[in-house]
Design a protein around this motif. Structure first.
Motif, PDB file in Angstrom:
ATOM      1  N   GLY A 189      91.393 109.047  45.586  1.00 48.38           N
ATOM      2  CA  GLY A 189      91.493 108.009  44.562  1.00 48.38           C
ATOM      3  C   GLY A 189      90.122 107.581  44.086  1.00 48.38           C
ATOM      4  O   GLY A 189      89.091 107.924  44.670  1.00 48.38           O
ATOM      5  N   HIS A 224      97.021 107.317  38.962  1.00 44.97           N
ATOM      6  CA  HIS A 224      97.039 107.130  40.412  1.00 44.97           C
ATOM      7  C   HIS A 224      98.429 106.801  40.935  1.00 44.97           C
ATOM      8  O   HIS A 224      98.805 107.218  42.052  1.00 44.97           O
ATOM      9  CB  HIS A 224      96.035 106.032  40.816  1.00 44.97           C
ATOM     10  CG  HIS A 224      94.616 106.482  40.787  1.00 44.97           C
ATOM     11  ND1 HIS A 224      93.833 106.446  39.639  1.00 44.97           N
ATOM     12  CD2 HIS A 224      93.820 107.038  41.760  1.00 44.97           C
ATOM     13  CE1 HIS A 224      92.633 106.924  39.900  1.00 44.97           C
ATOM     14  NE2 HIS A 224      92.588 107.297  41.191  1.00 44.97           N
ATOM     15  N   HIS A 253      95.438 103.628  36.044  1.00 43.75           N
ATOM     16  CA  HIS A 253      96.435 103.178  37.028  1.00 43.75           C
ATOM     17  C   HIS A 253      97.676 104.072  37.022  1.00 43.75           C
ATOM     18  O   HIS A 253      98.240 104.385  38.099  1.00 43.75           O
ATOM     19  CB  HIS A 253      96.829 101.721  36.751  1.00 43.75           C
ATOM     20  CG  HIS A 253      95.779 100.731  37.166  1.00 43.75           C
ATOM     21  ND1 HIS A 253      95.217 100.698  38.414  1.00 43.75           N
ATOM     22  CD2 HIS A 253      95.173  99.707  36.455  1.00 43.75           C
ATOM     23  CE1 HIS A 253      94.331  99.726  38.493  1.00 43.75           C
ATOM     24  NE2 HIS A 253      94.267  99.105  37.285  1.00 43.75           N
ATOM     25  N   VAL A 281      93.153 101.873  48.423  1.00 44.28           N
ATOM     26  CA  VAL A 281      94.588 102.003  48.713  1.00 44.28           C
ATOM     27  C   VAL A 281      94.873 103.317  49.432  1.00 44.28           C
ATOM     28  O   VAL A 281      95.558 103.352  50.467  1.00 44.28           O
ATOM     29  CB  VAL A 281      95.402 101.912  47.410  1.00 44.28           C
ATOM     30  CG1 VAL A 281      96.883 102.223  47.685  1.00 44.28           C
ATOM     31  CG2 VAL A 281      95.253 100.539  46.783  1.00 44.28           C
ATOM     32  N   LEU A 305      93.192  95.266  44.955  1.00 44.61           N
ATOM     33  CA  LEU A 305      93.484  96.000  43.726  1.00 44.61           C
ATOM     34  C   LEU A 305      93.637  95.034  42.547  1.00 44.61           C
ATOM     35  O   LEU A 305      93.122  95.295  41.439  1.00 44.61           O
ATOM     36  CB  LEU A 305      94.762  96.826  43.912  1.00 44.61           C
ATOM     37  CG  LEU A 305      95.249  97.613  42.695  1.00 44.61           C
ATOM     38  CD1 LEU A 305      94.205  98.650  42.283  1.00 44.61           C
ATOM     39  CD2 LEU A 305      96.574  98.304  42.987  1.00 44.61           C
ATOM     40  N   TRP A 345      91.825 102.170  43.666  1.00 46.62           N
ATOM     41  CA  TRP A 345      92.814 103.067  44.301  1.00 46.62           C
ATOM     42  C   TRP A 345      92.227 103.830  45.484  1.00 46.62           C
ATOM     43  O   TRP A 345      92.959 104.271  46.365  1.00 46.62           O
ATOM     44  CB  TRP A 345      93.353 104.066  43.268  1.00 46.62           C
ATOM     45  CG  TRP A 345      94.345 103.407  42.337  1.00 46.62           C
ATOM     46  CD1 TRP A 345      94.091 102.907  41.112  1.00 46.62           C
ATOM     47  CD2 TRP A 345      95.713 103.192  42.610  1.00 46.62           C
ATOM     48  NE1 TRP A 345      95.219 102.372  40.568  1.00 46.62           N
ATOM     49  CE2 TRP A 345      96.258 102.536  41.467  1.00 46.62           C
ATOM     50  CE3 TRP A 345      96.566 103.471  43.677  1.00 46.62           C
ATOM     51  CZ2 TRP A 345      97.581 102.156  41.390  1.00 46.62           C
ATOM     52  CZ3 TRP A 345      97.885 103.101  43.577  1.00 46.62           C
ATOM     53  CH2 TRP A 345      98.390 102.448  42.460  1.00 46.62           C
TER      54      TRP A 345
END
Length: 460
Positions: A68, A49, A46, A75, A4, A72
């Motif tokens: 996402g 998310h 960001h 993630v 990320l 993301w």
């Protein structure tokens, strides 16, 4: 997370390069404006998310992981895989827990989990049956409030659980339990209970049996020792010596009968299951039993045999003969002279029964359930007079049980008794054709109506 950061750094670099070119071509204001706009979009991306992650984390972790974009997505994919793994582990743990509870409930021993104050947290089906509990309704209740027997209350209060407690419950069926508390996690205890009713009864029977055998053998031994000492120390005339020797012989034979019956009973209990294909000639057996009854009666009773031909038995002849013989000898011994003993045999495809009826003194109802116990006698004095050992009906019970048969007893004081051995259909087989001749049937029917030889002696 490193992925990320790398992607974010690349995104910032991707915004900075166009902004630098715009500032070089159109002036720094345009360059900074473009850079600020790009960074703002990245921050919004960001933050959005992060908000999704916060909303998902604040709810049940079993909810679906949100979708996402960009960095993301990786993630959320990691979270999804972790969620699937956790769900799998949780389901596996739930299955193991369910199996453990099922195993605990299926145990033949009672198990209850008690907290530090001896309150019930959980119990299995056996514990519910042993103590009359309800796993749901009695949760949180102290065990001593539900099982109010002083022995259990004292056992729990004492705190010494190194030895189990033998508790005879107040239930009508006379349940006897072996109870022990075992330390468990976090100051808890496992209350373990085991049904030892059968063991308790067997142990009681064993003690009674040893006491009865000792008592039964002590009496004739005492008589023998007394007469031997008398003969040894005194000079007796031949007639008195013969009387003493006769009494000693009688007591010796009585001990021999007791030992023989004990050996017979031991053999019946330890022998393998009798064969199911050995044919027992019912007509021959019944005739022999009747003959033995006449010999024992010596003309003092009328012995009648009423038998229906057509079926034989399957089993061990010696055991069946022992059962029939004991029933008949009991009837002869306990029927006064001049009385009648009837032997009845009835057989059909549904089963057979051998019945012995007598016109004796009869038996009180309270004694009937215990008649097949070893050495149990309604009248000990009369039993010794008639030569009984107190083991005859116990032998009958075991011999019949080995052939899936049962013994039923009916008696009316002052009128007589009726003992019936009932055999199931699987113990019967039709008689062979060569045994179904008219002469054979006639002989059996004649035996049913003709009196014994002794009864015809002295009659014109």
């Amino acid at each position: 997370m490193s992925d990320l950061l790398v992607r974010t750094a690349l995104a910032v670099l991707g915004i900075a390069v166009p902004a630098f070119l715009a500032g070089f071509l159109f002036g720094s204001v345009w360059g900074w404006a473009l850079f600020s706009l790009g960074v703002s979009g990245l921050v919004v991306h960001h933050v959005r998310h992060l908000h999704q992650l916060h909303e998902w984390a604040s709810r049940s972790l079993s909810d679906s992981v949100p979708e996402g974009a960009g960095a993301w997505q990786e993630v959320f994919n990691l979270l999804y895989r972790r969620q699937r793994a956790e769900v799998g582990l949780r389901q596996q743990f739930a299955r193991l827990l369910a199996r453990s509870r099922q195993a605990g409930r299926a145990l033949p021993y009672g198990v209850a989990i008690l907290d530090a104050e001896h309150r019930i947290l959980w119990c299995n089906d056996s514990a519910e049956a042993h103590f009359g509990l309800s796993a749901d309704g009695d949760r949180g209740q102290p065990i001593t409030n539900l099982v109010r027997q002083p022995e259990l209350v004292e056992y729990v209060a004492a705190g010494d659980f190194s030895k189990p407690l033998q508790l005879k419950t107040a239930r009508a069926d006379g349940l006897v339990l072996s109870i022990q508390l075992v330390p468990y996690v976090e100051s808890q205890h496992l209350l373990l209970s085991r049904d030892i009713t059968q063991f308790f009864r067997i142990e009681t029977m064993r003690r009674d049996f040893v006491a009865n055998v000792s008592h039964e053998l002590r009496t004739p031994l005492t008589v023998l020792v007394g007469f031997l000492e008398t003969i040894k120390e005194l000079k007796l005339d031949p007639e008195r010596s013969r009387d003493y020797l006769s009494l000693m012989t009688e007591q010796s034979r009585r001990m021999q009968r007791i030992i023989d019956d004990l050996l017979t009973l031991s053999t019946l209990e330890s022998a393998p299951e009798p064969p199911h294909d050995e044919r027992v000639d019912a007509a021959s057996l019944l005739a022999r039993v009747r003959s033995e009854a006449e010999a024992l009666s010596a003309g003092r009773h009328r012995v009648l045999l009423d038998a229906e031909p057509g079926f034989d038995l399957l089993g061990t002849e010696s055991e069946i003969a022992s059962a029939f013989g004991n029933l008949v000898s009991n009837a002869v011994r306990y029927t006064p002279p001049g009385g009648e003993v009837r032997l009845l045999w009835r057989a059909s495809p549904k089963g057979a029964q051998f019945t012995v009826e007598d016109t004796g003194a009869g038996i009180e109802a309270e004694h009937i359930p215990r008649l097949t116990e070893r050495f149990y006698r309604v009248d000990r004095g009369r039993s010794r007079e008639t030569g009984g050992t107190g083991l005859g009906l116990a032998i009958v019970k075991h011999a019949l049980a080995r052939h899936q048969a049962t013994l039923e007893i009916e008696s009316t004081p002052g009128k007589g008794s009726r003992f019936t051995a009932k055999f199931p259909a699987r113990c019967l087989v039709p008689r062979r054709a060569d045994l179904l001749q008219p002469s054979s049937s006639l002989g059996l029917e004649a035996a049913a109506v003709l009196p014994s030889k002794e009864q015809t002696q002295g009659k014109p």
